[in-house]
Design a protein around this motif. Structure first.
Motif, short mmCIF file in Angstrom:
data_model
loop_
_atom_site.label_atom_id
_atom_site.label_comp_id
_atom_site.label_asym_id
_atom_site.label_seq_id
_atom_site.Cartn_x
_atom_site.Cartn_y
_atom_site.Cartn_z
N GLY A 39 0.83 -1.21 0.00
CA GLY A 39 0.00 0.00 0.00
C GLY A 39 0.86 1.26 0.00
O GLY A 39 1.53 1.56 0.99
N ALA A 40 0.87 1.96 -1.14
CA ALA A 40 1.64 3.21 -1.23
C ALA A 40 0.71 4.41 -1.13
O ALA A 40 0.76 5.35 -1.91
CB ALA A 40 2.44 3.26 -2.53
N GLY A 41 -0.18 4.37 -0.13
CA GLY A 41 -0.91 5.57 0.26
C GLY A 41 -0.01 6.33 1.23
O GLY A 41 1.14 5.95 1.47
N GLY A 42 -0.53 7.38 1.80
CA GLY A 42 0.26 8.17 2.74
C GLY A 42 0.80 7.35 3.89
O GLY A 42 1.98 7.45 4.25
N THR A 73 -5.76 8.50 0.05
CA THR A 73 -4.85 9.63 0.24
C THR A 73 -5.10 10.71 -0.81
O THR A 73 -5.01 11.90 -0.51
CB THR A 73 -3.39 9.13 0.20
OG1 THR A 73 -3.22 8.21 1.28
CG2 THR A 73 -2.40 10.27 0.35
N GLY A 74 -5.41 10.31 -2.03
CA GLY A 74 -5.67 11.28 -3.08
C GLY A 74 -7.14 11.61 -3.26
O GLY A 74 -7.53 12.28 -4.21
N ARG A 75 -7.98 11.15 -2.34
CA ARG A 75 -9.43 11.35 -2.49
C ARG A 75 -10.05 12.08 -1.32
O ARG A 75 -11.26 12.19 -1.23
CB ARG A 75 -10.12 9.97 -2.58
CG ARG A 75 -9.76 9.22 -3.81
CD ARG A 75 -10.18 7.75 -3.73
NE ARG A 75 -9.76 7.07 -4.94
CZ ARG A 75 -10.51 7.00 -6.03
NH1 ARG A 75 -11.71 7.50 -6.06
NH2 ARG A 75 -10.05 6.42 -7.11
N ASN A 76 -9.23 12.54 -0.40
CA ASN A 76 -9.83 13.06 0.83
C ASN A 76 -9.91 14.58 0.82
O ASN A 76 -9.38 15.25 -0.06
CB ASN A 76 -9.09 12.53 2.05
CG ASN A 76 -7.81 13.27 2.32
OD1 ASN A 76 -7.77 14.21 3.09
ND2 ASN A 76 -6.75 12.86 1.66
N THR A 77 -10.58 15.13 1.82
CA THR A 77 -10.81 16.56 1.88
C THR A 77 -9.78 17.29 2.74
O THR A 77 -9.96 18.45 3.09
CB THR A 77 -12.23 16.85 2.42
OG1 THR A 77 -12.44 16.06 3.59
CG2 THR A 77 -13.29 16.48 1.40
N THR A 78 -8.74 16.57 3.12
CA THR A 78 -7.48 17.10 3.68
C THR A 78 -7.58 17.89 4.99
O THR A 78 -6.73 18.71 5.28
CB THR A 78 -6.70 17.96 2.66
OG1 THR A 78 -7.33 19.22 2.50
CG2 THR A 78 -6.58 17.29 1.31
N ILE A 79 -8.60 17.62 5.78
CA ILE A 79 -8.68 18.33 7.06
C ILE A 79 -7.65 17.75 8.02
O ILE A 79 -7.55 16.53 8.19
CB ILE A 79 -10.09 18.22 7.67
CG1 ILE A 79 -11.10 18.89 6.74
CG2 ILE A 79 -10.13 18.87 9.06
CD1 ILE A 79 -12.54 18.77 7.20
N ILE A 80 -6.89 18.65 8.64
CA ILE A 80 -5.88 18.25 9.63
C ILE A 80 -6.24 18.90 10.96
O ILE A 80 -6.36 20.12 11.05
CB ILE A 80 -4.48 18.70 9.17
CG1 ILE A 80 -4.10 17.96 7.88
CG2 ILE A 80 -3.46 18.42 10.28
CD1 ILE A 80 -2.82 18.47 7.25
#
Ligand SMILES: Cc1cc2nc3c(=O)[nH]c(=O)nc-3n(C[C@H](O)[C@H](O)[C@H](O)COP(=O)(O)OP(=O)(O)OC[C@H]3O[C@@H](n4cnc5c(N)ncnc54)[C@H](O)[C@@H]3O)c2cc1C
Ligand SMILES: [Zn+2]
Lengths: 414, 117
Positions: A39-42, A73-80
């Motif tokens: 798995g080469a996600g984040g 990883t490339g489909r999310n809305t990036t809230i941190i």
């Protein structure tokens, strides 16, 4: 590796950007590695990166069936954010948020980390009290958050309809150093750094089987042949059940679709991230001007990466009550990702019944924010056999009744 | 979007008329059972990429529970049958086999492409 700098940008501008080098190598897989990450996600890439950076283990391959960051990883809305209620969660999410602060510099790759502030609206009395409790918990955990009143919410986000008819805004839990980052860049930045340490990042190579001998992992079968390894990390989010099946055990995880959508670009009107959990919607504005919108997850097992239309309708219907100006925007794109949900809505970082095989999954609807911290903890777990940050998140917690119950704390996709 | 047919009242409708209820055919383990059996019943789930058995309730119709045999990749529904069935009835198995000849009834794990170790 050529370093990125302002001089490089100027130099390349003058020669039509023809001199940028490849960011990572695409080698053929070797017959064996010390450690293989599936798995080469984040989370997979960050695990590999910290195995090298913190533990000197660089005989590593990260293998993905698709392209880098093509999963959640490339489909999310990036809230941190890191304003969780439970201590174990606050520790790993805050570690992660803190790592994001300087990660662009460390990786020499612009992740566009933007600590613009995250607010979680309280729109019922119950929610208000819940967030007051979280504020106190965060103070003890060393996570900077503050409960702000409706007037301050209005000041920070003028487009909010504070006195909405059904759900007036009573205040919000405000995390000033929460924000967003560029999702693909996180995967690319880690991949570039891994490749630079001599690790192999291998794309378009699905893992089809897991080999073991006497209860110990010995390798994997892939579309491009057999690969032997001493240590194996399964970091495949929505596909964790499938990989666990190959390894011969089951997980307390179910995979469902979670969707997001973006509007046409508009002028800057929202410079914070807002989550409205009672009505099930959250929103931020991207640097391109699009309103980035997410909602709740589907309720049934699904691998289609699409999701149901009625969930979009629900999300948008709820959001336009609180943000009336949205009603006139046209939506540009919609997509889905397959998220891995556990019973207590907390992740799993753990050894498994198969010796030498570790699993990192269950981040569900909220794991983008956790990528650096999760990689840090997973690398330590794989290198040393235990990690303080990962301790509470072992598979045993279900059996032993030690849940890390964030479903009650968050109650919403995040 | 799923289209389900309620086996009790015969109505075929979109998923919004129904409420999902998780994996079907779990065998209950309560007091006196081993820790392993209880953990498996309470927490562990089949999560196949393929044929899956799932409980649904006809929430905005007759209100009764039933089970759907369906594919988690294509959203095709092979069969629905009443929740009283302790295992998939022969017609449901035949309907799955007609569309997925390789499917093994051993449970979701086998359907998810598990390789012999
Ligand atoms: C719509 C949406 C919105 C979200 N919003 C947020 C948010 O705002 N904030 C937040 O923190 N989180 C959010 N999340 C959650 C977040 O995206 C995930 O938790 C996180 O990205 C998971 O990363 P990962 O590396 O574990 O998984 P992924 O990025 O999914 O990577 C897993 C990889 O495994 C690969 N794989 C699968 N099977 C195999 C196989 N057999 N062989 C080889 N490779 C395989 C896949 O191709 C994939 O690339 C959101 C998710 C979605 C879907
Ligand atoms: Zn009915």
């Amino acid at each position: 590796m050529k370093r990125h700098s302002v001089f490089a940008v100027v130099r390349e501008a003058l020669r039509q950007n023809r001199g940028w080098p490849k960011h990572w190598e695409s080698p053929a897989p070797r017959a064996s590695y010390d450690t293989v990450i599936v798995g080469a996600g984040g989370h997979g890439l960050a695990t590999a990166y910290y195995l090298g950076r913190n533990h000197g283990i660089t005989d590593v391959a990260v293998i993905d069936k698709g392209w880098l960051g093509g999963g959640n990883t490339g489909r999310n809305t990036t809230i941190i954010r890191s304003n969780y209620l439970q201590d174990a969660s606050a520790a790993i999410y805050e570690k992660s948020r803190a790592l994001y602060e300087t990660l662009s510099q460390e990786l020499n790759f612009n992740l566009m980390f933007s600590p613009r502030g995250v607010m979680m609206l309280a729109q019922t009395e119950h929610e208000r009290r819940g967030y007051l409790r979280t504020e106190r918990a965060n103070a003890l955990q060393g996570v900077e958050t503050r409960f702000i009143d409706a007037a301050e919410v209005r000041r920070l986000a003028p487009i909010i309809n504070i006195d909405g008819p059904r759900y007036p805004v009573l205040g919000a839990l405000w995390q000033p150093r929460g924000g967003t980052a560029r999702h693909d860049a996180v995967a690319w930045g880690y991949a570039r750094a891994c490749s630079d340490m001599g690790m192999h990042v291998i794309q378009n190579c699905a893992v089809t089987g897991i080999r073991s001998e006497a209860g110990r992992v010995t390798g994997i079968a892939t579309e491009r042949g057999e690969i032997a390894c001493r240590r194996l990390g399964l970091v495949v989010a929505g596909h964790s059940g499938v990989l666990a099946g190959m390894a011969g055990f089951r997980l307390p995880v179910e995979s469902v679709a979670l969707q997001a959508l973006v509007s046409e670009p508009v002028k800057p009107c929202l410079d914070v991230v807002i989550m409205a959990n009672t009505v099930h919607g959250y929103i931020s504005q991207s640097d391109k001007g699009e309103m980035v919108i997410g909602g709740g997850a589907d309720g049934y097992n699904n691998y289609t990466q699409r999701g149901s239309f009625h969930h979009i309708e629900e999300t948008v219907r709820a959001l336009i009550e609180t943000f009336p100006m949205l009603s006139r925007l046209r939506m540009l794109r919609q997509w889905g990702g397959i998220v891995d949900m556990t019973g207590d809505r907390s992740p799993i970082l753990s050894k498994t019944p198969l010796e030498g095989c570790f699993v990192n999954c269950g981040w569900g609807t909220g794991g983008f924010k956790a990528i650096p911290g999760s990689g840090w903890a997973m690398a330590e777990l794989m290198a040393r056999g235990s990690s303080p940050l990962a301790e509470g998140f072992s598979l045993n917690r279900f059996r032993e009744g030690r849940f890390i119950d964030e479903s009650v704390a968050a109650g919403v996709a995040h | 979007m799923l289209i389900l047919t309620c086996p009790h009242c015969g109505v075929a409708a979109e998923e919004t008329e129904f409420a999902p209820g998780g994996q079907a055919h779990l065998q209950r383990h309560g007091p006196g059972s081993s820790d392993d059996a209880f953990e498996a019943y309470m927490f562990l789930r089949d999560n196949p990429r393929g044929v899956h058995f799932e409980r649904w309730r006809h929430a905005y119709g007759c209100g009764k529970w039933f089970i759907a045999a369906r594919c988690t990749v294509t959203l095709e529904v092979f069969a629905t049958y009443p929740a009283q069935c302790l295992e998939p009835p022969p017609e449901a198995v035949a309907a799955i086999r007609a569309r997925r000849p390789d499917w093994q009834p051993a449970g979701g794990d086998a359907a998810s492409g598990k390789e012999p170790a």
